[in-house]
Design an enzyme around this catalytic site. Structure first.
Site, short mmCIF file in Angstrom:
data_model
loop_
_atom_site.label_atom_id
_atom_site.label_comp_id
_atom_site.label_asym_id
_atom_site.label_seq_id
_atom_site.Cartn_x
_atom_site.Cartn_y
_atom_site.Cartn_z
N GLY A 1 0.83 -1.20 0.00
CA GLY A 1 0.00 0.00 0.00
C GLY A 1 0.87 1.25 0.00
O GLY A 1 0.80 2.06 -0.90
N GLY B 1 -0.41 1.23 12.91
CA GLY B 1 -1.20 0.00 12.87
C GLY B 1 -0.82 -1.00 13.94
O GLY B 1 -1.67 -1.53 14.65
N ARG C 1 8.95 -1.07 22.01
CA ARG C 1 9.04 -2.52 21.98
C ARG C 1 8.91 -3.02 20.55
O ARG C 1 8.00 -2.61 19.83
CB ARG C 1 7.92 -3.13 22.83
N ILE C 2 9.82 -3.87 20.14
CA ILE C 2 9.73 -4.50 18.82
C ILE C 2 8.82 -5.71 18.97
O ILE C 2 9.01 -6.55 19.85
CB ILE C 2 11.12 -4.90 18.32
N LEU C 3 7.80 -5.82 18.13
CA LEU C 3 6.80 -6.88 18.31
C LEU C 3 7.20 -8.16 17.59
O LEU C 3 6.80 -9.25 17.99
CB LEU C 3 5.44 -6.38 17.82
N LYS D 1 11.75 -10.11 13.15
CA LYS D 1 11.92 -10.44 11.73
C LYS D 1 11.12 -9.48 10.84
O LYS D 1 11.66 -8.89 9.91
CB LYS D 1 11.46 -11.89 11.50
N GLN E 1 10.69 -4.42 7.55
CA GLN E 1 10.14 -3.08 7.32
C GLN E 1 11.27 -2.06 7.20
O GLN E 1 11.20 -1.14 6.39
CB GLN E 1 9.26 -2.67 8.50
N GLU F 1 7.63 3.20 8.83
CA GLU F 1 8.09 4.30 7.98
C GLU F 1 9.45 4.85 8.39
O GLU F 1 10.11 5.53 7.61
CB GLU F 1 7.06 5.42 8.00
#
Ligand code: FES
Ligand code: FES
Lengths: 730, 170
Positions: free
Chosen positions: A245, A515, A615-617, A620, A625, A692
């Site tokens: 997107g 998101g 926090r990185i969810l 990977k 990203q 981003e």
């Protein structure tokens, strides 16, 4: 029940860190992976409903004016053609992100070349395409179109809430020891998501089902309802898979409304896919920009003044403008500040959100200027940035939430080997290549949006997560699964995540990097709701409830549930913490380039990037990203440029052969490092957005490295060889 | 209408379609195999890559009726969920995608590319046109540059392909 949280207080209790399980953050494979690699994931065009007929849009061949006649009859006679549609509800412009209402409609009033006007529907795609090519339209052409944002005959507006004049910048510029006063230009960009926009509309009575490729069903459904003048309750939208997107699918576009109108009339499912050229010419472009940057520094390199004025463009009547100075407001110090936004009204394709609107280009120019300041003042670029990290927001006086900015700069420098850089330009050769190193900072505002989710702990001890949220490649399927698995003490494969159906609770949509943290928080809250209910059911204190490995305490979950499912609902809303603190994400980029001394071609040889985003969810998907962002940065630095003809505003390079996005060989292996961070002010899961950030300054690291390699400053993006060739050192 | 006999993933199909139908549209719109993707319809992106008689081609750039009697392999023929090909598994393990839309094309392309390399085909970055090439990262990148990934999963795509190439060598 619903667990509802308005984010008014920092979430100092870090629940996800206290659970026995910690799948969240781990580099779990995407659960949707097997479908994607086998071609069984269903994207918008791929539902193959029985009886589907095909529609192709027909567009304006003049830049401004009115449609006076459409020769429908001639096309209706062609084999297979079922209808030629031109309806006042057709969209003239696509909807902006979060519009939540119809965009500008009325296709007969032409505002830009390539604007959708009509739809030809036929039994097959080939017949519809032929009919579309044959459709003749007559126009009343207006002579007053304007196409060049920098031309003097173009109306300019100054949006009131984006003008800042604080202290005395002119005086600071005079008083400063080192100054930079430069103009940078960035061209327009296209998202160029790989999946072209597409909608399949089908009706049952008054109920419309629209299968589309959309990022924000929670808003899209209202945009579609308002455009068609029907109730949102009568629409169901499905977008389980979105082929990219990057902002272009935030709002509905022309094909959705056209398909719905034609399908209603024909009583058959109608599929309308945009061609690649139509994606370029009818969906959002990122505006080009002219950015005037002024930096005034004292003897220590500390900024006493900072100016950043921008000129961007959009169609008349559009509220959106590229918020170029978004991060300039808070990233560096300097008490005397001026930042003025100007918007030129031109007859070019609608400008809207393309990945990281604002910072994607604003940070790039700012970081180029900082590099110039480092050069002039003789201060190392990393050190210069560290000296200018403000204690408080230089305009509002707000504090900052978690901000590992200096850490990202230091860690990036260390990993890259920045100490090996020769600060003097044009000193290093490798065969016929000039070699240089450059760096830049990354910054992007952080946002939390309202989101809802439902989680069901099924009687068999598995769980189902449901929201209308999308996953345009961002990793939503993975991260929501991981959060629910940890909260309910389940292995990841016992949790199923269902997305992209507007009948499900409204998530935040995918956009603005919000998101993951917003929808993730909604899922987190829904699971808390389940935990409360389960503890009650088991007659115990919630604090004593231990869910791990599919068990509640010593009991198998299915036994504890005793045949009943438990449904939990979560609802997050932003609150005071968004105002109390300036929340943002930060990072650094370090690039090594080679510039060919013979051809002027630039190759990126190495790229190191360090990011802090709370926090990185999922390590990977988050890393992916960031790769994506950095590579967009390479594209912006070296290749990407929308070229408009200033005589009629038409886009000259409207496809992937002429608009050059990076390909595999343009990209080196990239070292992305994610910092361990928790931001209690951002969300109850201490996560911020990362989708981003990878792009917000990246191109400047490349162009600063080009300067270091060659001594040539190019201030007009992209840095193609022709801009270097005649200035390269001997 | 034009009658064309195609063997797709080992199965015979009698296609009766408009002669203007591309191989890609035949697969997607007529045969119901939507694994092959349309990113540009002009041979510019590689999303539609399929393997025809052992060679990778852009299926949007060729008409279905030109393939009477041809053997076509699409991504659906390489593996299925639960029965993934080595490249498909490696793409999942290395996150060689994001949105997944370019992925079937990448995997078909890589499948044929590994064979090309094995057969000693040189590429634009090969030092020697006659000798077989070791698949360095640069070789992999060059040979995969006809498959655009706007999500830009390139580093992971290279990791996934390298792993399979090395596994095949060992
Ligand atoms: S769809 Fe065939 S190359 Fe793009
Ligand atoms: S995975 Fe999205 S384009 Fe490659």
């Amino acid at each position: 029940m619903t667990r509802h949280l308005v984010m008014d207080e920092p979430a100092t209790k870090r629940v996800l860190d206290e659970l026995p399980q910690s799948l969240t953050g781990k580099p779990m494979d995407r659960p949707d992976g097997p479908e994607k690699v086998t071609g069984t994931a269903t994207y918008a065009h791929e539902w193959n409903l029985p009886g589907t007929v095909h529609g192709v849009l027909v567009r304006a061949t003049v830049p401004k004016g009115k449609v006076t006649a459409i020769d429908k009859d001639a096309v209706m006679k062609l084999p297979g053609v079922l209808g030629v549609f031109n309806d006042e509800r057709f969209l003239r412009n696509p909807a902006q992100g979060t519009a939540n209402e119809a965009p500008i409609q009325g296709p007969d009033e032409i505002a830009y070349l390539g604007q959708p006007i009509a739809l030809v529907v036929a039994e097959t795609f080939e017949q519809a395409r032929h009919g579309a090519h044959r459709l003749q339209m007559r126009y009343d052409v207006a002579a007053d179109g304007v196409f060049d944002p920098e031309a003097t005959n173009v109306p300019h507006e100054r949006p009131e809430d984006d003008q800042l004049d604080q202290g005395d910048l002119d005086a600071a510029m005079k008083q400063a020891v080192s100054v930079v006063d430069q103009v940078y230009r960035t061209p327009g960009h296209n998202s160029a998501a790989m999946e072209p926009h597409c909608s399949i509309a089908s009706w049952e009575g008054d109920k419309l089902t629209l299968r589309g490729s959309y990022q924000m069903l929670n808003y899209n459904i209202n945009e579609l309802a308002d455009s068609l003048k029907i109730d949102a309750e009568d629409i169901r939208m499905l977008s389980p898979f979105v082929g990219g997107g990057f902002g272009s699918k935030l709002g509905i576009s022309a094909e959705a409304v056209a398909a719905a109108i034609a399908s209603r009339e024909l009583g058959k499912p109608v599929v309308v896919a945009l061609s690649r050229q139509q994606v370029f010419e009818t969906v959002m472009r990122r505006s080009e920009s002219r950015q005037h940057i002024r930096l005034a520094a004292d003897a220590d390199g500390k900024l006493i003044g900072l100016g950043h004025d921008s000129l961007v463009s959009n169609l008349p009547g559009e509220d959106f403008y590229e918020p170029v100075m978004q991060a300039t407001h808070f990233i560096y110090t300097g008490e005397n500040r001026r930042m003025n936004m100007e918007v030129a009204r031109v007859n070019r394709i609608c400008a809207g959100s393309v990945r990281a609107p604002g910072e994607a280009i604003g940070m790039v120019a700012l970081e180029n200027a900082m590099d110039e300041l480092a050069d002039i003042s003789g201060i190392d670029p990393v050190e210069l940035r560290k000296r200018n990290i403000p204690e408080m927001h230089p305009e509002t006086g707000q504090g900052y939430s978690s901000r590992p900015f200096a850490e990202a700069l230091d860690e990036g420098a260390r990993r890259f080997g920045w100490d090996k850089r020769n600060a003097k330009p044009a000193q290093t050769r490798d065969g016929e290549w000039w070699i240089g190193m450059g760096m830049a900072s990354a910054a992007r505002v952080n946002m939390l949006k309202e989101a809802k989710a439902r989680v069901t702990l099924n009687a068999d001890g598995t769980a189902t997560v449901e929201t209308d949220m999308s996953d345009p490649g961002t990793g939503t399927y993975a991260i929501l699964t991981q959060i629910a698995a940890d909260m309910l003490g389940l292995p990841g494969d016992k949790v199923e995540t269902v997305l992209g159906d507007s009948d499900l609770p409204k998530g935040s949509g995918s956009g603005g990097s919000f998101g993951a943290s917003s929808s993730g928080s909604a899922v987190f809250l829904a699971c808390q709701d389940i935990r409360t209910q389960l503890a009650q059911k088991m007659g115990m204190d919630e604090d004593d409830l231990k869910l791990d490995g599919g068990k509640a305490g010593d009991m198998a979950l299915a036994d504890a549930l005793a045949g009943d499912a438990i449904v939990g609902n979560g609802h997050i809303e932003p609150g005071e913490t968004s105002k109390d603190k300036r929340q943002a994400t930060y990072g650094s980029y370090f690039a090594e380039v080679g510039v060919n001394a013979v051809t002027g071609e630039t190759r990126v040889r190495r790229l190191t990037a360090v990011f802090g985003a709370g926090r990185i969810l999922n390590e990977k998907t988050a890393t992916s990203q960031c790769y994506g962002g950095c590579i967009w940065g390479i594209g912006m630095a070296l290749h990407e440029e929308l070229l408009f003809d200033t005589r009629d505003g038409h886009l000259v390079n409207h496809d992937l052969a002429e608009y050059h996005v990076p390909v595999n060989l343009d990209v080196p292996q990239i070292d992305v490092h994610l910092l361990e961070e928790r931001d209690d002010w951002a969300s109850p899961i201490q996560a911020k957005g990362i989708g981003e950030l990878g792009l917000c300054g990246a191109a400047a690291a490349v162009t600063n490295a080009i300067y270091n390699a060659t001594g040539v400053r190019v201030r007009e993006y992209p840095v193609t060889l022709d801009k270097l060739l005649d200035q390269l050192p001997e | 209408m034009q009658q064309t006999n195609l063997t797709i993933n080992g199965q015979e199909h009698a296609l009766d379609a408009d002669p203007r139908t591309t191989l890609l549209d035949a697969l997607r719109n007529h045969i119901g195999l939507t694994g092959s993707k349309k990113g540009c319809d002009h041979g510019q992106c590689g999303a539609c890559t399929v393997i025809v008689n052992g060679r990778r081609i852009n299926s949007c750039l060729t008409l279905a009726c030109m393939h009477d009697g041809d053997e076509i392999t699409t991504v659906e023929g390489l593996g299925q969920p639960g029965n993934l090909s080595p490249l498909q598994s490696a793409f999942v393990a290395h996150d060689g995608y994001q949105c997944g839309y370019c992925t079937p094309g990448q995997i078909c392309s890589a499948t044929a590319m590994l064979q090309e390399a094995k057969d000693g085909w040189p590429s634009n970055v090969s030092d020697d046109l006659a000798k077989g090439q070791k698949l360095t990262d640069e070789e992999i990148s060059e040979r995969m540059s006809g498959n655009i990934c706007r999500c830009a999963a390139y580093p992971n795509i290279v990791d996934a392909i390298r792993e399979v190439a090395e596994g095949a060598e060992a």
